[in-house]
Design a protein around this motif. Structure first.
Motif, PDB file in Angstrom:
ATOM      1  N   GLN A 156     -11.628  24.339 -65.635  1.00 20.24           N
ATOM      2  CA  GLN A 156     -11.009  24.074 -66.974  1.00 20.24           C
ATOM      3  C   GLN A 156     -10.383  22.666 -66.908  1.00 20.24           C
ATOM      4  O   GLN A 156      -9.836  22.375 -68.005  1.00 20.24           O
ATOM      5  CB  GLN A 156      -9.562  25.076 -67.241  1.00 20.24           C
ATOM      6  CG  GLN A 156      -9.858  26.444 -67.242  1.00 20.24           C
ATOM      7  CD  GLN A 156     -10.677  26.758 -69.158  1.00 20.24           C
ATOM      8  OE1 GLN A 156     -11.760  26.848 -68.770  1.00 20.24           O
ATOM      9  NE2 GLN A 156      -9.761  26.721 -69.827  1.00 20.24           N
ATOM     10  N   GLY A 157     -10.819  22.020 -66.003  1.00 18.51           N
ATOM     11  CA  GLY A 157     -10.417  20.571 -65.855  1.00 18.51           C
ATOM     12  C   GLY A 157      -9.043  20.221 -65.313  1.00 18.51           C
ATOM     13  O   GLY A 157      -8.498  19.097 -65.598  1.00 18.51           O
ATOM     14  N   PHE A 158      -8.134  21.208 -64.909  1.00 22.72           N
ATOM     15  CA  PHE A 158      -6.974  20.953 -64.573  1.00 22.72           C
ATOM     16  C   PHE A 158      -6.644  20.223 -63.261  1.00 22.72           C
ATOM     17  O   PHE A 158      -5.812  19.307 -63.317  1.00 22.72           O
ATOM     18  CB  PHE A 158      -6.250  22.391 -64.334  1.00 22.72           C
ATOM     19  CG  PHE A 158      -6.086  23.186 -65.584  1.00 22.72           C
ATOM     20  CD1 PHE A 158      -6.055  22.879 -66.644  1.00 22.72           C
ATOM     21  CD2 PHE A 158      -5.978  24.721 -65.239  1.00 22.72           C
ATOM     22  CE1 PHE A 158      -6.005  23.767 -67.855  1.00 22.72           C
ATOM     23  CE2 PHE A 158      -5.980  25.462 -66.293  1.00 22.72           C
ATOM     24  CZ  PHE A 158      -5.852  25.133 -67.606  1.00 22.72           C
ATOM     25  N   TYR A 159      -7.663  20.259 -62.587  1.00 27.96           N
ATOM     26  CA  TYR A 159      -7.416  19.516 -61.353  1.00 27.96           C
ATOM     27  C   TYR A 159      -7.986  17.974 -61.844  1.00 27.96           C
ATOM     28  O   TYR A 159      -7.428  16.986 -61.353  1.00 27.96           O
ATOM     29  CB  TYR A 159      -8.663  19.795 -60.282  1.00 27.96           C
ATOM     30  CG  TYR A 159      -7.972  21.172 -59.426  1.00 27.96           C
ATOM     31  CD1 TYR A 159      -6.834  20.902 -58.838  1.00 27.96           C
ATOM     32  CD2 TYR A 159      -8.848  22.104 -59.056  1.00 27.96           C
ATOM     33  CE1 TYR A 159      -6.288  22.117 -58.220  1.00 27.96           C
ATOM     34  CE2 TYR A 159      -8.393  23.205 -58.629  1.00 27.96           C
ATOM     35  CZ  TYR A 159      -7.168  23.468 -57.894  1.00 27.96           C
ATOM     36  OH  TYR A 159      -6.900  24.357 -57.467  1.00 27.96           O
ATOM     37  N   LYS A 160      -9.030  17.901 -62.593  1.00 28.76           N
ATOM     38  CA  LYS A 160      -9.299  16.507 -63.170  1.00 28.76           C
ATOM     39  C   LYS A 160      -8.364  15.767 -63.670  1.00 28.76           C
ATOM     40  O   LYS A 160      -7.926  14.622 -63.734  1.00 28.76           O
ATOM     41  CB  LYS A 160     -10.506  16.528 -64.070  1.00 28.76           C
ATOM     42  CG  LYS A 160     -11.168  15.475 -64.342  1.00 28.76           C
ATOM     43  CD  LYS A 160     -12.544  15.448 -65.277  1.00 28.76           C
ATOM     44  CE  LYS A 160     -13.062  14.401 -65.747  1.00 28.76           C
ATOM     45  NZ  LYS A 160     -14.425  14.670 -66.447  1.00 28.76           N
ATOM     46  N   GLU A 161      -7.411  16.392 -64.765  1.00 27.41           N
ATOM     47  CA  GLU A 161      -6.545  16.010 -65.313  1.00 27.41           C
ATOM     48  C   GLU A 161      -5.341  15.424 -64.477  1.00 27.41           C
ATOM     49  O   GLU A 161      -4.793  14.568 -64.764  1.00 27.41           O
ATOM     50  CB  GLU A 161      -6.033  17.113 -66.415  1.00 27.41           C
ATOM     51  CG  GLU A 161      -6.483  17.304 -67.472  1.00 27.41           C
ATOM     52  CD  GLU A 161      -6.122  18.600 -68.187  1.00 27.41           C
ATOM     53  OE1 GLU A 161      -5.043  19.130 -67.701  1.00 27.41           O
ATOM     54  OE2 GLU A 161      -6.942  19.291 -68.940  1.00 27.41           O
ATOM     55  N   ALA A 162      -5.388  15.952 -63.308  1.00 30.34           N
ATOM     56  CA  ALA A 162      -4.324  15.627 -62.306  1.00 30.34           C
ATOM     57  C   ALA A 162      -4.848  14.619 -61.287  1.00 30.34           C
ATOM     58  O   ALA A 162      -4.242  14.230 -60.410  1.00 30.34           O
ATOM     59  CB  ALA A 162      -3.958  16.870 -61.359  1.00 30.34           C
ATOM     60  N   GLY A 163      -6.065  14.077 -61.499  1.00 27.89           N
ATOM     61  CA  GLY A 163      -6.635  12.663 -60.822  1.00 27.89           C
ATOM     62  C   GLY A 163      -7.398  13.492 -59.729  1.00 27.89           C
ATOM     63  O   GLY A 163      -7.497  12.710 -58.688  1.00 27.89           O
ATOM     64  N   LEU A 164      -7.861  14.867 -59.474  1.00 28.36           N
ATOM     65  CA  LEU A 164      -8.529  15.260 -58.256  1.00 28.36           C
ATOM     66  C   LEU A 164      -9.796  15.710 -58.575  1.00 28.36           C
ATOM     67  O   LEU A 164      -9.990  16.313 -59.590  1.00 28.36           O
ATOM     68  CB  LEU A 164      -7.459  16.361 -57.714  1.00 28.36           C
ATOM     69  CG  LEU A 164      -6.099  16.048 -57.761  1.00 28.36           C
ATOM     70  CD1 LEU A 164      -5.227  17.453 -57.140  1.00 28.36           C
ATOM     71  CD2 LEU A 164      -5.886  15.160 -56.514  1.00 28.36           C
ATOM     72  N   ASN A 165     -10.531  15.384 -57.536  1.00 28.27           N
ATOM     73  CA  ASN A 165     -11.882  16.284 -57.604  1.00 28.27           C
ATOM     74  C   ASN A 165     -12.010  17.269 -56.476  1.00 28.27           C
ATOM     75  O   ASN A 165     -12.029  16.957 -55.135  1.00 28.27           O
ATOM     76  CB  ASN A 165     -13.067  15.141 -57.306  1.00 28.27           C
ATOM     77  CG  ASN A 165     -14.325  15.759 -57.229  1.00 28.27           C
ATOM     78  OD1 ASN A 165     -14.735  16.674 -57.940  1.00 28.27           O
ATOM     79  ND2 ASN A 165     -15.000  15.118 -56.102  1.00 28.27           N
ATOM     80  N   VAL A 166     -11.782  18.640 -56.654  1.00 26.67           N
ATOM     81  CA  VAL A 166     -11.538  19.466 -55.789  1.00 26.67           C
ATOM     82  C   VAL A 166     -12.618  20.322 -55.544  1.00 26.67           C
ATOM     83  O   VAL A 166     -13.500  20.882 -56.535  1.00 26.67           O
ATOM     84  CB  VAL A 166     -10.237  20.463 -56.310  1.00 26.67           C
ATOM     85  CG1 VAL A 166     -10.207  21.803 -55.450  1.00 26.67           C
ATOM     86  CG2 VAL A 166      -8.900  19.678 -56.435  1.00 26.67           C
ATOM     87  N   GLU A 167     -12.875  20.540 -54.252  1.00 27.97           N
ATOM     88  CA  GLU A 167     -13.917  21.129 -53.855  1.00 27.97           C
ATOM     89  C   GLU A 167     -13.489  22.581 -53.183  1.00 27.97           C
ATOM     90  O   GLU A 167     -12.825  22.403 -52.057  1.00 27.97           O
ATOM     91  CB  GLU A 167     -14.896  20.537 -52.841  1.00 27.97           C
ATOM     92  CG  GLU A 167     -16.166  21.428 -52.271  1.00 27.97           C
ATOM     93  CD  GLU A 167     -17.040  20.387 -51.205  1.00 27.97           C
ATOM     94  OE1 GLU A 167     -17.958  20.939 -50.686  1.00 27.97           O
ATOM     95  OE2 GLU A 167     -16.623  19.561 -50.855  1.00 27.97           O
ATOM     96  N   ILE A 168     -13.889  23.481 -53.559  1.00 26.30           N
ATOM     97  CA  ILE A 168     -13.486  24.944 -52.857  1.00 26.30           C
ATOM     98  C   ILE A 168     -14.673  25.131 -51.851  1.00 26.30           C
ATOM     99  O   ILE A 168     -15.711  25.244 -51.986  1.00 26.30           O
ATOM    100  CB  ILE A 168     -13.291  26.044 -53.621  1.00 26.30           C
ATOM    101  CG1 ILE A 168     -12.199  25.614 -54.979  1.00 26.30           C
ATOM    102  CG2 ILE A 168     -12.837  27.447 -53.182  1.00 26.30           C
ATOM    103  CD1 ILE A 168     -12.288  26.607 -56.215  1.00 26.30           C
ATOM    104  N   ILE A 169     -14.274  25.410 -50.429  1.00 23.86           N
ATOM    105  CA  ILE A 169     -15.018  25.792 -49.584  1.00 23.86           C
ATOM    106  C   ILE A 169     -14.742  26.832 -48.767  1.00 23.86           C
ATOM    107  O   ILE A 169     -13.650  27.336 -48.589  1.00 23.86           O
ATOM    108  CB  ILE A 169     -15.224  24.283 -48.450  1.00 23.86           C
ATOM    109  CG1 ILE A 169     -13.736  24.242 -47.927  1.00 23.86           C
ATOM    110  CG2 ILE A 169     -15.482  23.056 -49.301  1.00 23.86           C
ATOM    111  CD1 ILE A 169     -14.018  23.192 -46.611  1.00 23.86           C
TER     112      ILE A 169
END
Length: 346
Positions: free
Chosen positions: A69-82
């Motif tokens: 949903q882009g919540f991480y992107k809105e927070a300035g983060l590029n999150v990878e789930i591993i």
């Protein structure tokens, strides 16, 4: 526990060498990813990894929602789930290899007592949804009914201690239970091979049993002791991450909270997001599990993720009394609510 919770048993060995991890950990260098929006504007996002405790399931839906949903992107983060490495998620977070992960109150408690500064940032589910499950034809309706039955064990001393605690409330004798180590066998395989009951999380294995048309009797451990109503799973980081970059912790948790809040309000859409991210999952199981679990993420708490000191102290005191801890826990250092967004008025 059987089902999607075997990850905890992977986390135990590292606790014996926890202090070595802390003294040698250097973490990975921060990196950024540049992205361009539809208007052509370029922005730099901080790369962040979050490691799961086990294979993806509905405990993790909020993470996938925040990502999609882009919540991480809105927070300035590029999150990878591993996925967790060989040593488990706790080891990766404690060593600084990744900043965030999924863990459990029981393993965080063990870690803290052994000097490993993991910190719980949020309770994914507000109340313990685990318990001992048996096919209905095994006749295990109460804890005392476990006497004379075969239990599918996964090899931790906490199992017998929990079993004894709930059997004591019903006049049962845990020494009359036959524990059989079932290794990596799942619940359904185990009960087909002579096991009468096992410890599962209802939101996944219990729902799967319903879908298979295999009704079970479920004895939730929290129903027999308030001290066993602990947080499982939780989102963790380490003390070094908090001290060196508290803004990252705050941003990550704000976006993650949005993800779980969306999953609470939109279980069906959230299930679709999880399925799109992990297409190998069974759609019927994910949909049914999400419908059951979404209202339980926050439950009676004033906001998603909030943790109580009484819960941390209660379970730690129980563990210490059962000789599962070498010393008492300082609960105030094991968890924090400081990085959760403020509760909103409903």
């Amino acid at each position: 526990m059987i089902g999607n919770k075997k990850g905890w048993r992977k986390s135990l060995p590292w606790l014996m060498v926890g202090l070595l991890w802390i003294t040698t950990a250097c973490g990975s260098a921060a990196s950024t990813t540049n992205t361009t929006d539809e208007a052509g504007n370029t922005s730099a996002l901080k790369d962040v990894k979050v490691v799961l405790d086990w294979t993806p399931n509905t405990n993790h839906t909020g993470l996938y929602v925040a990502q999609a949903q882009g919540f991480y992107k809105e927070a300035g983060l590029n999150v990878e789930i591993i996925a967790p490495g060989q040593g488990g998620a706790d080891t990766m977070v404690a060593s600084g290899e990744v900043p965030f992960g999924i863990s459990y109150q029981e393993s965080v408690t063990q870690a803290r007592v052994q000097g490993v500064p993991l910190v719980s940032l949020a309770a994914v589910i507000q109340h313990n949804t685990s318990g001992f499950a048996a096919p209905t034809d095994r006749g295990i309706k109460t804890p005392k009914d476990m006497e004379g039955k075969s239990y599918g064990a996964w090899g931790s001393p906490v199992e017998e201690a929990v079993m004894k605690s709930i059997m004591d409330t019903d006049g049962g004798d845990v020494s009359k239970v036959k524990s059989v180590n079932i290794g990596n066998a799942d619940y359904f395989t185990a009960v087909q091979k002579g096991i009468d009951f096992a410890w599962i999380f209802y939101a996944w294995t219990g729902i799967e049993a319903e879908l298979r048309g295999q009704p079970l009797d479920m004895l939730y451990v929290k129903d027999y002791s308030d001290q066993l109503d602990y947080y499982t799973p939780v989102i963790v980081t380490n003390e070094k991450q908090i001290s060196t970059d508290p803004e990252l912790v705050k941003s990550f948790m704000a976006a993650t909270s949005k993800g779980y809040e969306y999953a609470i309000a939109h279980p069906d859409e959230s299930a679709d997001i999880l399925l799109k991210a992990v297409p190998d999952l069974d759609p019927k199981l994910v949909k049914a599990s999400q419908e059951w679990l979404s209202p339980r993420y926050q439950d009676d708490a004033p906001r998603w993720g909030e943790q109580k000191q009484s819960v941390w102290e209660g379970y730690a005191n129980w563990m210490f009394k059962q000789k599962l801890l070498d010393s008492p826990l300082d609960a105030t250092k094991a968890y924090t609510n400081d990085y959760l967004p403020a509760a909103t008025t409903k």
